[in-house]
Motif scaffolding. Structure first.
Motif, PDB file in Angstrom:
ATOM      1  N   LEU A 312      39.946  26.891  39.638  1.00 43.88           N
ATOM      2  CA  LEU A 312      41.322  27.236  39.277  1.00 43.88           C
ATOM      3  C   LEU A 312      42.350  26.506  40.134  1.00 43.88           C
ATOM      4  N   GLY A 313      42.063  26.398  41.420  1.00 40.36           N
ATOM      5  CA  GLY A 313      43.007  25.733  42.321  1.00 40.36           C
ATOM      6  C   GLY A 313      44.295  26.499  42.528  1.00 40.36           C
ATOM      7  N   ASP A 314      44.270  27.822  42.312  1.00 42.18           N
ATOM      8  CA  ASP A 314      45.487  28.613  42.422  1.00 42.18           C
ATOM      9  C   ASP A 314      45.126  30.031  42.860  1.00 42.18           C
ATOM     10  N   GLU A 315      45.448  30.373  44.088  1.00 40.76           N
ATOM     11  CA  GLU A 315      45.118  31.699  44.614  1.00 40.76           C
ATOM     12  C   GLU A 315      45.822  32.821  43.865  1.00 40.76           C
ATOM     13  N   ARG A 316      46.924  32.497  43.195  1.00 40.38           N
ATOM     14  CA  ARG A 316      47.644  33.530  42.425  1.00 40.38           C
ATOM     15  C   ARG A 316      46.871  33.957  41.191  1.00 40.38           C
ATOM     16  N   ALA A 317      45.868  33.189  40.817  1.00 39.72           N
ATOM     17  CA  ALA A 317      45.082  33.500  39.620  1.00 39.72           C
ATOM     18  C   ALA A 317      43.777  34.216  39.946  1.00 39.72           C
ATOM     19  N   ILE A 318      43.649  34.689  41.187  1.00 44.80           N
ATOM     20  CA  ILE A 318      42.401  35.285  41.662  1.00 44.80           C
ATOM     21  C   ILE A 318      42.656  36.707  42.168  1.00 44.80           C
ATOM     22  N   CYS A 319      41.679  37.596  41.943  1.00 43.31           N
ATOM     23  CA  CYS A 319      41.747  38.935  42.520  1.00 43.31           C
ATOM     24  C   CYS A 319      40.344  39.332  42.975  1.00 43.31           C
ATOM     25  N   PRO A 320      40.217  40.382  43.792  1.00 48.22           N
ATOM     26  CA  PRO A 320      38.882  40.795  44.251  1.00 48.22           C
ATOM     27  C   PRO A 320      38.004  41.245  43.088  1.00 48.22           C
ATOM     28  N   ALA A 321      36.708  41.052  43.239  1.00 45.50           N
ATOM     29  CA  ALA A 321      35.754  41.534  42.241  1.00 45.50           C
ATOM     30  C   ALA A 321      35.676  43.056  42.286  1.00 45.50           C
ATOM     31  N   GLU A 322      35.297  43.642  41.154  1.00 44.43           N
ATOM     32  CA  GLU A 322      35.072  45.088  41.041  1.00 44.43           C
ATOM     33  C   GLU A 322      36.300  45.910  41.430  1.00 44.43           C
ATOM     34  N   ASP A 323      37.465  45.375  41.136  1.00 50.87           N
ATOM     35  CA  ASP A 323      38.733  46.066  41.417  1.00 50.87           C
ATOM     36  C   ASP A 323      39.581  45.997  40.150  1.00 50.87           C
ATOM     37  N   SER A 324      39.446  47.006  39.298  1.00 51.19           N
ATOM     38  CA  SER A 324      40.118  46.970  38.001  1.00 51.19           C
ATOM     39  C   SER A 324      41.636  47.038  38.133  1.00 51.19           C
ATOM     40  N   THR A 325      42.128  47.694  39.167  1.00 55.58           N
ATOM     41  CA  THR A 325      43.578  47.778  39.371  1.00 55.58           C
ATOM     42  C   THR A 325      44.151  46.401  39.687  1.00 55.58           C
ATOM     43  N   ALA A 326      43.482  45.663  40.589  1.00 55.30           N
ATOM     44  CA  ALA A 326      43.942  44.315  40.933  1.00 55.30           C
ATOM     45  C   ALA A 326      43.845  43.385  39.738  1.00 55.30           C
ATOM     46  N   LEU A 327      42.770  43.511  38.956  1.00 55.29           N
ATOM     47  CA  LEU A 327      42.619  42.665  37.773  1.00 55.29           C
ATOM     48  C   LEU A 327      43.701  42.985  36.747  1.00 55.29           C
ATOM     49  N   ALA A 328      44.021  44.262  36.575  1.00 57.64           N
ATOM     50  CA  ALA A 328      45.082  44.659  35.645  1.00 57.64           C
ATOM     51  C   ALA A 328      46.422  44.068  36.065  1.00 57.64           C
ATOM     52  N   GLU A 329      46.751  44.138  37.340  1.00 62.41           N
ATOM     53  CA  GLU A 329      48.019  43.593  37.825  1.00 62.41           C
ATOM     54  C   GLU A 329      48.093  42.089  37.605  1.00 62.41           C
ATOM     55  N   LEU A 330      46.971  41.426  37.762  1.00 67.97           N
ATOM     56  CA  LEU A 330      46.919  39.984  37.539  1.00 67.97           C
ATOM     57  C   LEU A 330      47.197  39.664  36.066  1.00 67.97           C
ATOM     58  N   ILE A 331      46.579  40.423  35.175  1.00 64.99           N
ATOM     59  CA  ILE A 331      46.797  40.216  33.739  1.00 64.99           C
ATOM     60  C   ILE A 331      48.245  40.531  33.360  1.00 64.99           C
ATOM     61  N   ILE A 332      48.775  41.609  33.885  1.00 67.27           N
ATOM     62  CA  ILE A 332      50.152  42.013  33.564  1.00 67.27           C
ATOM     63  C   ILE A 332      51.145  40.962  34.025  1.00 67.27           C
ATOM     64  N   THR A 333      50.989  40.477  35.246  1.00 65.71           N
ATOM     65  CA  THR A 333      51.883  39.426  35.764  1.00 65.71           C
ATOM     66  C   THR A 333      51.827  38.184  34.890  1.00 65.71           C
ATOM     67  N   THR A 334      50.623  37.814  34.481  1.00 60.33           N
ATOM     68  CA  THR A 334      50.446  36.626  33.645  1.00 60.33           C
ATOM     69  C   THR A 334      51.047  36.832  32.260  1.00 60.33           C
ATOM     70  N   ALA A 335      50.856  38.020  31.696  1.00 58.70           N
ATOM     71  CA  ALA A 335      51.417  38.311  30.368  1.00 58.70           C
ATOM     72  C   ALA A 335      52.936  38.249  30.402  1.00 58.70           C
ATOM     73  N   HIS A 336      53.542  38.747  31.468  1.00 61.16           N
ATOM     74  CA  HIS A 336      55.002  38.685  31.595  1.00 61.16           C
ATOM     75  C   HIS A 336      55.482  37.240  31.702  1.00 61.16           C
ATOM     76  N   GLU A 337      54.726  36.410  32.414  1.00 60.88           N
ATOM     77  CA  GLU A 337      55.105  34.992  32.521  1.00 60.88           C
ATOM     78  C   GLU A 337      55.033  34.320  31.159  1.00 60.88           C
ATOM     79  N   TRP A 338      53.976  34.623  30.392  1.00 57.48           N
ATOM     80  CA  TRP A 338      53.821  34.073  29.042  1.00 57.48           C
ATOM     81  C   TRP A 338      54.999  34.474  28.162  1.00 57.48           C
ATOM     82  N   GLN A 339      55.426  35.722  28.303  1.00 57.75           N
ATOM     83  CA  GLN A 339      56.478  36.265  27.444  1.00 57.75           C
ATOM     84  C   GLN A 339      57.869  35.756  27.814  1.00 57.75           C
ATOM     85  N   ARG A 340      58.140  35.623  29.121  1.00 56.57           N
ATOM     86  CA  ARG A 340      59.509  35.389  29.586  1.00 56.57           C
ATOM     87  C   ARG A 340      59.814  33.934  29.932  1.00 56.57           C
ATOM     88  N   ASN A 341      58.784  33.118  30.177  1.00 55.03           N
ATOM     89  CA  ASN A 341      59.025  31.738  30.637  1.00 55.03           C
ATOM     90  C   ASN A 341      58.192  30.739  29.835  1.00 55.03           C
TER      91      ASN A 341
END
Length: 386
Positions: A312-341
């Protein structure tokens, strides 16, 4: 005179190692390739045969090897008279490596594809074979080729002969995995997905190591943010015939958000249909699906497993394994970027494909393997490690 390489692999079903083996055989020009499957021809056997690669299937049960099967393999290797033997994954490394040595082959190369061996996630037999292979690694292989930097460090700590461990990253056929909006549009139309829906997906077989339940738990949290999304799950065991998965989806109230597509042959088209590829695994070596999605211009997020961050080459696109809350936040942040920018999103898409083109071409991978097989030990090691 063209040299010959015999490949020995546990099976030829739909998996990462099997795909890499197939790409290597089809794109290598300096060798003639023969493939021996300890099990059956699976998905890739017919494709290899149609392309002129000889395929032998031994119909073994890898969990119950026998002396008779071992010597059948020895006779087959001896009849082929290869210049080198390349084995793939633990069972084939051990069984095929010993058989190759008994057949008189000096140049044996093991292939390690995993970056962790955890109790409860890898079978007891697999862990036992890996530990036995560590003991034999001083004598059997000339080099041990890992697909990820993490795999090199893990297996060195496990006791594998450290001066034999090298890394060759996977390479991809960029004429097949490429951005093609028309292919993506056809899949979205087939599945009834409009252009205003945020479509994410995960390609990969149903397996505890892929941790699909972690993804489903994350999707519940994404749905609570009122994001209009659909998630496509693609791969072996991810169809309606999987009652455990279907029941979990229903229990979480995600039946209108998640589509189970099962195993498909049009993965590049599926990738092009996605706005985001998500990898929720708890263990990986070199996750092919990330590179394949990126090659299609699809941004990715992933748990921090194997060499995911390296790809990936981007630490912002990574979250800890087996942490559904962190994975959800990563998806939400990305979805907002897709929608707004939209403009920034297009840059992210093009950057994704450019990174794969520059770092993970099929030609680079083939050259590195050929240098290991046919070059001097030092020269091959430097090329592979680089």
């Amino acid at each position: 005179m063209t040299k010959k390489v015999v490949h020995i692999i546990t099976g030829l079903s739909d998996g990462g190692a099997e795909g890499v083996l197939t790409r290597l055989c089809l794109h290598s020009k300096k060798a003639r390739h023969v493939v021996i499957s300890l099990m059956d021809e699976g998905k890739y056997g017919p494709l290899l045969e149609r392309s002129g690669v000889a395929v032998h299937c031994l119909s073994m049960n890898p969990g119950m090897p026998s002396i008779a099967r071992l010597f059948r393999l020895v006779r087959l290797i001896r009849a082929e008279q290869p210049d080198a033997v390349q084995t793939w994954m633990y069972h084939a490394d051990l069984f095929g490596g010993i058989a190759a040595r008994l057949a008189g082959v000096r140049r044996v190369f093991w292939g390690v594809r995993m970056s962790s061996l955890e109790q409860g996630k890898s079978s007891r037999l697999t862990r036992w074979i890996a530990h036995l292979s560590a003991l034999l690694s001083r004598w059997v292989p000339e080099k041990i080729i890992c697909c990820a930097n993490k795999a090199v460090s893990v297996h060195s700590e496990l006791g594998y002969q450290s001066n034999k461990l090298i890394m060759i990253p996977n390479g991809y056929d960029l004429s097949r995995f490429k951005a093609d909006p028309s292919m993506g549009s056809k899949v979205r139309k087939e599945l009834g997905l409009g252009s205003g829906v945020f479509v994410m997906g995960m390609v990969g077989r149903f397996d505890p190591l892929k941790d699909h339940f972690n993804l489903l738990d994350a999707l519940v949290k994404v749905a609570e943010r009122e994001i209009d999304f659909q998630c496509l799950l693609v791969g072996r065991g991810l169809g309606a015939e999987n009652p455990t998965l279907k029941e979990r989806i229903d229990d979480l109230g995600l039946q209108d958000r998640v589509q189970l597509l099962g195993q498909r042959t049009d993965i590049p088209a599926v990738m092009n249909a996605l706005d985001l590829h998500v990898l929720s695994s708890c263990s990986e070596g070199f996750p092919n699906v990330i590179a394949e999605a990126m090659a299609c211009g699809v941004p990715c997020v992933s748990t921090n497993v194997g060499d995911a961050l390296e790809i990936l080459g981007d630490e912002r696109a990574i979250c800890p394994a087996e942490d559904s809350t962190a994975l959800a936040e990563l998806i939400i942040t990305t979805a907002h970027e897709w929608q707004r920018n939209p403009a920034i999103w297009q840059v992210r898409k093009s950057t994704s494909s450019q990174r794969i083109e520059e770092r993970y071409s099929i030609d680079n991978m083939v050259s590195a393997y050929e240098a290991c097989w046919f070059g001097t030990g030092d020269r091959g090691s430097r090329l592979c490690a680089g």
